[in-house]
Scaffold this motif. Structure first.
Motif, short mmCIF file in Angstrom:
data_model
loop_
_atom_site.label_atom_id
_atom_site.label_comp_id
_atom_site.label_asym_id
_atom_site.label_seq_id
_atom_site.Cartn_x
_atom_site.Cartn_y
_atom_site.Cartn_z
N LEU A 88 19.74 46.48 10.01
CA LEU A 88 19.99 47.52 9.01
C LEU A 88 21.32 47.30 8.30
CD1 LEU A 88 19.00 50.18 7.77
CD2 LEU A 88 20.16 51.40 9.61
N ALA A 89 22.35 46.93 9.08
CA ALA A 89 23.64 46.65 8.46
C ALA A 89 23.56 45.45 7.52
CB ALA A 89 24.68 46.38 9.56
N GLY A 90 22.76 44.45 7.92
CA GLY A 90 22.57 43.29 7.06
C GLY A 90 21.92 43.67 5.74
N ARG A 91 20.94 44.57 5.82
CA ARG A 91 20.28 45.02 4.58
C ARG A 91 21.28 45.76 3.68
NH1 ARG A 91 15.25 45.79 2.61
NH2 ARG A 91 14.33 44.91 4.49
N TRP A 92 22.14 46.59 4.29
CA TRP A 92 23.16 47.27 3.50
C TRP A 92 24.10 46.28 2.82
CZ3 TRP A 92 24.72 51.21 7.86
CH2 TRP A 92 23.76 52.24 7.92
N CYS A 93 24.30 45.13 3.49
CA CYS A 93 25.21 44.12 2.93
C CYS A 93 24.50 43.16 1.97
CB CYS A 93 25.86 43.33 4.07
SG CYS A 93 26.97 44.33 5.10
N HIS A 110 17.26 37.76 7.24
CA HIS A 110 17.04 38.69 8.34
C HIS A 110 16.81 37.95 9.66
CE1 HIS A 110 16.07 41.84 5.21
NE2 HIS A 110 16.92 42.46 6.02
N TYR A 111 16.12 36.81 9.58
CA TYR A 111 15.87 36.04 10.80
C TYR A 111 17.18 35.50 11.38
CZ TYR A 111 10.94 36.24 9.50
OH TYR A 111 9.68 36.68 9.18
N VAL A 112 18.09 35.10 10.49
CA VAL A 112 19.39 34.58 10.94
C VAL A 112 20.18 35.71 11.61
CG1 VAL A 112 21.57 33.57 10.22
CG2 VAL A 112 19.43 32.81 9.16
N VAL A 113 20.21 36.89 10.96
CA VAL A 113 20.92 38.03 11.54
C VAL A 113 20.32 38.41 12.88
CG1 VAL A 113 21.46 40.49 11.26
CG2 VAL A 113 21.66 38.93 9.31
N GLY A 114 18.99 38.43 12.95
CA GLY A 114 18.32 38.77 14.20
C GLY A 114 18.63 37.77 15.30
#
Length: 727
Positions: free
Chosen positions: A247-252, A259-263
């Protein structure tokens, strides 16, 4: 339609591991279900299931052979004293015996020297050490001297248990990854250190499974109310943490493949924070499955991911087939994926969607896990669904605020403490729910752990899983189910005929341990040992209406005799507590209706074996003599025979759960008419042994066992000695 091909392969993989580690009916049942499911999906699925089963079985066989030829395991079988170097793989945890200040931790031995030969190895061990090891950091390489002993259970991933002597010598510091993770964990603890004890302990447990500071009584309340999963690293932890990062990644502005990298970064970071122990890796896998299940077409993709995760984990570590934690994680995830949607859709017909979602998830997980939980705890929680529902709004904020507080605290202590305060407020609600839920009259039902009892429970759970969607689809059925549960937990059902009239002693069924209750008067009893589980001894005392314990005697410092002592004090007034070091040898005193005399140990006795230092009591009540023997073994039994010649009693508590190590001449010479064995069902020690019981029965004594008879009561009425059992 749910795709059952991968779950069928998962069952086949499980059967493969069990076929090597635990041959028997359970394996056959799992194998049959898996192959039937695979066959139903087609011949190719059946062939795949057979191949997976063979692969896991082969892996388990190779692992068994490797352990058998492992130098560390070989030296452990010889109980050798070795010089070793090891890498610490878990945080030190205090030994919970109540009488020592030692710690227990896991390590991987990389070099070992013993019996004149040195080996380069990679062998996981469990380290038992003194308090000087408390500050050893995770990831450090240490040099130590230890006595090795074999790991107890087959399929255990450990090569040995190592009792370290002396202080550790750190030869290499942890790497930067471990130092960074340790800094975050320390900052997390610091951010809530100013909060009340329960909050300061629970926030780190929620975020990274760090429950070292948690009070035993609170931990027991969590277990009774079905909230224990919040205290350990679970898939829920990872789902919340990684979900927040996504969710924070989407905000950024992260989109698409980002998303796969963040996950992936979130999963790796979580594992480092929570420690790379097998339970953490398992939780990471199950949490990843849960994240997949939350996406588009989650039910089909989730069950497929669950099957892949189970097969992959069992191929990597076949010993997981025997892990209760692995079984619970898999069942909970599978229940949510397979049962949850049906329950949600039924409830959604007459309740708001968010209510249906909130209720269906804990209900599905609890249904799926109930038989295994009952097998492990001998109880079925009636409040688990309600308590999980009540705490669910606070779990997510507490976890996220705690994590962010730990991270921010690395930069600013005040900001970290502010976020820690907010997390503490959230967990205060969770603590209140756990304590009040556990205090309900019938928070949990006692349930047998034998094959028949568990088979009946499994059938009941299966029937409920089929029936509940129909019952919950209408308001009348749903409200009726809720009212039935509420009445069940608020009204304690009577136990006909229990306690029996004239009872003077009850051996509580507390599993593999001792907990003896001696009636001192109305509502008052002397308790000798407390068993291994606070909840079990607490419920036994409740059934006997014991409100006051003027004396608690803990015969010797072993967990199966002392770990339940918190349950003795739960809601009762407890007077003096005596142990093997404080019981006055030879003295006689009165406690209510009881006359107690300490027959062992004398002040000059310093046995090497803690069992032989057990407090032995001679009790007289209403003209009946009872001998309570703790775990004394032949050397002390022979010494008691010399010190107290001609000793005769009416009732004997058979020493050490009926172990075969007895001075049979002394035991049979007591002339006891009743022999009581406090022992756990299906224990790994072969207790009770025919070598101990047969001679007693041969003298005409009546032998009763808590594993078969439940609570065992000795009664005295009109001068006559009698017995009664709860089963």
């Amino acid at each position: 339609m749910t795709d059952l091909r991968m779950p069928a392969l998962a069952l086949a993989a499980w059967a493969g591991g069990l076929s090597v580690l635990l041959p028997g009916p359970v394996t056959a049942l799992v194998l049959l279900v898996g192959l039937l499911a695979a066959r139903w999906r087609g011949s190719r699925a059946l062939v795949a299931a057979v191949l997976v089963l063979g692969a896991v079985a082969a892996g388990a066989t190779v692992r068994e052979a490797r352990v058998a030829h492992d130098p560390v395991a070989w030296l452990a079988a010889e109980r050798a004293v070795v010089e070793a170097e090891a890498v610490i793989t878990s945080d030190p945890r205090a030994l919970r015996s109540g009488f020592t200040d030692g710690v227990v931790l896991r390590a991987t031995v990389v070099r070992v020297a013993g019996r004149g030969v040195a080996y380069e190895v990679r062998a996981p061990v469990l380290l038992l050490a003194d308090a000087s090891w408390t500050g050893v950091p995770l990831g450090a390489r240490v040099r130590l001297t230890a006595r090795l002993s074999p790991a107890e259970e087959r399929g255990d991933p450990l090569s040995a248990v190592a009792a370290a002597t002396g202080e550790p010598s750190v030869v290499a510091a942890p790497g930067p990854w471990w130092r960074g993770a340790a800094a975050v964990r320390g900052s997390l603890r610091d951010s809530v250190a100013h909060r009340p004890d329960a909050q300061a302990a629970l926030v780190p447990a929620l975020v990274v499974g760090d429950d070292a500071a948690l009070d035993e009584a609170l931990a027991d309340d969590f277990r009774v109310t079905g909230l224990t999963h919040l205290l350990a690293v679970s898939g829920t932890n990872l789902t919340l943490v990684v979900g927040f990062l996504l969710l924070a990644g989407r905000w950024c502005g992260v989109r698409g493949g980002g998303h796969y990298v963040v996950g992936a970064v979130g999963i790796v970071g979580f594992v480092l924070l929570a420690r790379t122990e097998p339970s953490v890796v398992r939780a990471a896998a199950m949490g990843t499955v849960a994240l997949v299940g939350m996406g588009v077409d989650g039910r089909r993709r989730g069950t497929r991911a669950l099957g892949v995760a189970v097969v992959g984990l069992l191929l990597l570590d076949p010993s997981l087939a025997l892990s209760p934690g692995f079984a619970l994680s898999t069942l909970a995830t599978g229940g949510i994926l397979m049962l949850g949607p049906g329950l949600r859709d039924a409830l959604a017909r007459w309740t708001p969607r968010w209510v249906a979602e909130a209720v269906s998830v804990p209900l599905a997980a609890q249904l799926a896990c109930t038989p295994v939980v009952a097998a492990l705890s001998a109880q079925v929680s009636l409040v688990a669904v309600g308590t999980n529902l009540l705490v669910s709004p606070a779990v997510g904020p507490a976890t996220v605020l705690g994590l962010v507080g730990g991270l921010v605290g690395l930069i600013s202590d005040p900001a970290g403490r502010l976020l820690g305060t907010l997390a503490g407020w959230c967990v205060a609600w969770i603590v209140a729910v756990a304590r009040r839920g556990a205090a309900l009259p019938t928070a949990a039902l006692d349930w047998g752990t034998g094959p028949v009892a568990l088979a009946v429970l499994t059938l009941l759970v299966g029937g409920l899983a089929l029936l509940l969607p129909r019952l919950l689809a209408r308001a009348v059925g749903g409200v009726g189910c809720c009212l039935l549960v509420v009445v069940s937990v608020l009204v304690r059902p009577p136990t006909p005929g229990w306690p029996p009239d004239g009872w003077v002693m009850v051996a509580c069924d507390v599993g593999q341990g001792d907990a003896l209750v001696l009636r001192a008067g109305p509502g008052s009893a002397v308790v000798v040992d407390a068993g291994p589980d606070p909840a079990l001894v607490d419920r036994c005392l409740d059934r006997l209406d014991v409100a006051r314990v003027p004396l608690l005697v803990l015969t010797h410092p072993h967990a199966d005799h002392v770990d339940g002592r918190v349950g003795v004090a739960d809601g009762r007034v407890v007077g003096a507590t005596e142990t093997t070091g404080s019981a006055s040898y030879g003295t006689t005193r009165r406690v209510g209706e009881l006359t107690l005399q300490v027959l062992w140990p004398p002040p000059a006795a310093h046995p090497d074996n803690p069992n032989d230092a057990s407090v032995v009591l001679l009790v007289e009540v209403r003209g009946v003599r009872l001998l309570l023997t703790g775990d004394v073994e032949p050397p002390s039994q022979a010494a008691i025979a010399r010190a107290w010649p001609g000793l005769s009693v009416d009732v004997v508590k058979v020493p050490h759960h009926g172990s075969r190590h007895q001075d049979v001449g002394w035991l049979t010479g007591l002339g006891a008419r009743v022999a009581v064995v406090s022992v756990g069902a299906d224990n790994d020690y072969g207790h009770p042994s025919p070598d101990a019981l047969d001679p007693l029965v041969g003298t005409g004594a009546e032998a009763l066992r808590t594993d078969l008879d439940g609570d065992v009561a000795v009664t005295v009425e009109e001068g006559g000695l009698g017995v009664a059992t709860s089963r």
